[in-house]
Design a protein around this motif. Structure first.
Motif, PDB file in Angstrom:
ATOM      1  N   PRO A 187      20.230  86.965  68.575  1.00  0.00           N
ATOM      2  CA  PRO A 187      19.644  85.843  67.834  1.00  0.00           C
ATOM      3  C   PRO A 187      18.207  86.137  67.402  1.00  0.00           C
ATOM      4  O   PRO A 187      17.456  86.816  68.106  1.00  0.00           O
ATOM      5  N   LEU A 188      17.830  85.598  66.245  1.00  0.00           N
ATOM      6  CA  LEU A 188      16.467  85.691  65.755  1.00  0.00           C
ATOM      7  C   LEU A 188      15.947  84.306  65.412  1.00  0.00           C
ATOM      8  O   LEU A 188      16.685  83.456  64.897  1.00  0.00           O
ATOM      9  N   ALA A 189      14.657  84.074  65.669  1.00  0.00           N
ATOM     10  CA  ALA A 189      14.014  82.815  65.311  1.00  0.00           C
ATOM     11  C   ALA A 189      13.819  82.745  63.795  1.00  0.00           C
ATOM     12  O   ALA A 189      13.584  83.766  63.135  1.00  0.00           O
ATOM     13  N   SER A 190      13.873  81.546  63.263  1.00  0.00           N
ATOM     14  CA  SER A 190      13.674  81.358  61.823  1.00  0.00           C
ATOM     15  C   SER A 190      12.264  80.888  61.490  1.00  0.00           C
ATOM     16  O   SER A 190      11.868  80.898  60.318  1.00  0.00           O
ATOM     17  N   GLU A 191      11.498  80.463  62.506  1.00  0.00           N
ATOM     18  CA  GLU A 191      10.116  80.045  62.307  1.00  0.00           C
ATOM     19  C   GLU A 191       9.226  80.813  63.273  1.00  0.00           C
ATOM     20  O   GLU A 191       9.466  80.803  64.489  1.00  0.00           O
ATOM     21  N   TRP A 192       8.216  81.497  62.726  1.00  0.00           N
ATOM     22  CA  TRP A 192       7.328  82.356  63.504  1.00  0.00           C
ATOM     23  C   TRP A 192       5.904  81.839  63.432  1.00  0.00           C
ATOM     24  O   TRP A 192       5.562  80.998  62.597  1.00  0.00           O
ATOM     25  N   LEU A 193       5.050  82.382  64.300  1.00  0.00           N
ATOM     26  CA  LEU A 193       3.640  82.015  64.341  1.00  0.00           C
ATOM     27  C   LEU A 193       2.777  83.241  64.095  1.00  0.00           C
ATOM     28  O   LEU A 193       2.965  84.275  64.751  1.00  0.00           O
ATOM     29  N   ASP A 194       1.850  83.162  63.162  1.00  0.00           N
ATOM     30  CA  ASP A 194       0.858  84.215  62.991  1.00  0.00           C
ATOM     31  C   ASP A 194      -0.086  84.141  64.185  1.00  0.00           C
ATOM     32  O   ASP A 194      -0.760  83.126  64.387  1.00  0.00           O
ATOM     33  N   TYR A 195      -0.111  85.192  64.973  1.00  0.00           N
ATOM     34  CA  TYR A 195      -0.815  85.121  66.255  1.00  0.00           C
ATOM     35  C   TYR A 195      -2.312  84.861  66.085  1.00  0.00           C
ATOM     36  O   TYR A 195      -2.970  84.332  67.000  1.00  0.00           O
ATOM     37  N   ALA A 196      -2.877  85.201  64.935  1.00  0.00           N
ATOM     38  CA  ALA A 196      -4.316  85.022  64.729  1.00  0.00           C
ATOM     39  C   ALA A 196      -4.703  83.563  64.530  1.00  0.00           C
ATOM     40  O   ALA A 196      -5.885  83.230  64.567  1.00  0.00           O
ATOM     41  N   TYR A 197      -3.710  82.682  64.333  1.00  0.00           N
ATOM     42  CA  TYR A 197      -3.998  81.286  64.026  1.00  0.00           C
ATOM     43  C   TYR A 197      -3.516  80.322  65.104  1.00  0.00           C
ATOM     44  O   TYR A 197      -3.522  79.106  64.883  1.00  0.00           O
ATOM     45  N   VAL A 198      -3.086  80.816  66.239  1.00  0.00           N
ATOM     46  CA  VAL A 198      -2.591  79.922  67.286  1.00  0.00           C
ATOM     47  C   VAL A 198      -3.321  80.195  68.593  1.00  0.00           C
ATOM     48  O   VAL A 198      -3.744  81.324  68.860  1.00  0.00           O
ATOM     49  N   PRO A 199      -3.497  79.163  69.424  1.00  0.00           N
ATOM     50  CA  PRO A 199      -4.130  79.356  70.738  1.00  0.00           C
ATOM     51  C   PRO A 199      -3.133  79.995  71.710  1.00  0.00           C
ATOM     52  O   PRO A 199      -2.330  79.303  72.345  1.00  0.00           O
ATOM     53  N   LEU A 200      -3.153  81.296  71.813  1.00  0.00           N
ATOM     54  CA  LEU A 200      -2.142  82.019  72.589  1.00  0.00           C
ATOM     55  C   LEU A 200      -2.073  81.545  74.035  1.00  0.00           C
ATOM     56  O   LEU A 200      -0.994  81.501  74.631  1.00  0.00           O
ATOM     57  N   ASP A 201      -3.233  81.191  74.616  1.00  0.00           N
ATOM     58  CA  ASP A 201      -3.240  80.788  76.016  1.00  0.00           C
ATOM     59  C   ASP A 201      -2.590  79.427  76.234  1.00  0.00           C
ATOM     60  O   ASP A 201      -2.299  79.050  77.371  1.00  0.00           O
TER      61      ASP A 201
END
Length: 334
Positions: A187-201
């Protein structure tokens, strides 16, 4: 349901072509392998069918009008959406994404082991990626195991995106682990997050499952029918492992071709049993504090975070097929 009737008409037309050109026209059907005709399919929760029973790519295994259990048909995914903070979106063609090399990263003592998932194009394997379906071969022994995962998009050894994942695999008695057991096995996700724009912690992964819709596919689902597999698990440890590897990326990741790589990091102690035939699994990756409320959204509606949704289907095993690719024979050998 007019859409379902139209799909069945297409299936019957496809079957007639198979019977007219059995050697030259191979249609991919629900075994996950290129076959011409499957004479019968009897999953554990169905009554035996006659020798005219045909398994088609929709997951329906009979030409009869009623299908049991009702088979979910999730909205098709034509593009992968990448959220870049706020409402800024980018996209990648889904067909392009399924061609990316895919690696699974697991800990091997104090080191990390990279296992390649064959994605077609060589060795006789088919491309196993799917955004909407997860096919489980009937009576597979041992049965597939599943666990939640953090996945990432990497280019030139640099992290680009993070996304929720499901690590599905089979480990045989000889100790060989198979991630690709045919079509729709990864399976693959259809919605991803650009890591530079999200609070990873602050990112948390949550997963939910439900059984088949009692009213048939395409009917609105009561959010209360979803059962939590896991809620609000931090992915900070997996991110730490990812950044550790990317600080000195191995050749499999920092390839000279400059292409994209998908990397899946299984999350420890997140194994779950295979979902009921005809059921659906949703996985969210988000900093949203109440992930259960995201279940109010319908399939295909943006959730503001990473999103994976697949319908689970039991399909015919390739064990007795004359058309089983040689690459899979060690897995399906009796």
């Amino acid at each position: 349901n007019n859409k379902l009737l139209f799909r069945r008409a297409l299936d019957r037309a496809s079957l007639r072509l198979q019977m007219k050109f059995p050697r030259n026209l191979l249609v991919v059907i629900s075994t996950g392998f290129p076959l011409s005709i499957v004479e019968s399919w009897t999953p554990s929760n169905r009554t035996p069918q006659s020798s005219s029973t045909i398994a088609t790519e929709t997951g329906a295994c009979s030409t009869a009008d009623d299908v049991s259990p009702p088979q979910e048909i999730l909205p098709p995914v034509s593009v992968v959406t990448i959220l870049k903070g706020g409402s800024t979106l980018q996209s990648l063609p889904a067909g392009y994404v399924t061609s990316f090399p895919h690696l699974v990263m697991t800990r091997d003592g104090s080191d990390f082991k990279m296992s390649d998932i064959p994605t077609g194009g060589g060795g006789g394997f088919v491309n196993p990626h799917s955004f909407t379906d997860l096919w489980i071969p009937d009576s597979m022994d041992p049965p597939p195991a599943m666990r939640l995962a953090l996945s990432a998009l990497v280019k030139d050894g640099q992290l680009r995106c993070v996304l929720p994942g499901i690590d599905s695999f089979v480990t045989t008695a000889g100790g060989t682990t198979w991630h690709n057991w045919g079509l729709n096995s990864v399976p693959l996700a259809s919605e991803w997050l650009d890591y530079a724009y999200v609070p990873l912690d602050q990112l948390r992964i949550s997963a939910y499952a439900r059984g088949p819709s009692p009213d048939g596919p395409g009917v609105d689902i009561d959010p209360a029918t979803w059962k939590p597999l896991l809620e609000g698990l931090s992915v900070e440890r997996a991110l730490g492992s990812l950044f550790s590897v990317l600080s000195d990326p191995p050749p499999e990741i920092a390839a000279a071709d400059g292409g994209f790589r998908l990397l899946t990091i299984p999350l420890p102690e997140t194994s779950f049993e295979s979902v009921e035939n005809g059921g659906v699994v949703r996985v969210y990756l988000s900093e949203y504090p109440e992930p259960r409320k995201l279940l109010d959204l319908k399939s295909g509606e943006a959730c503001g975070g990473g999103f994976l949704e697949v319908a689970v289907r039991v399909v015919a095993s390739g064990t007795d097929s004359n058309y089983l690719p040689d690459a899979y024979r060690p897995l399906f050998a009796k």
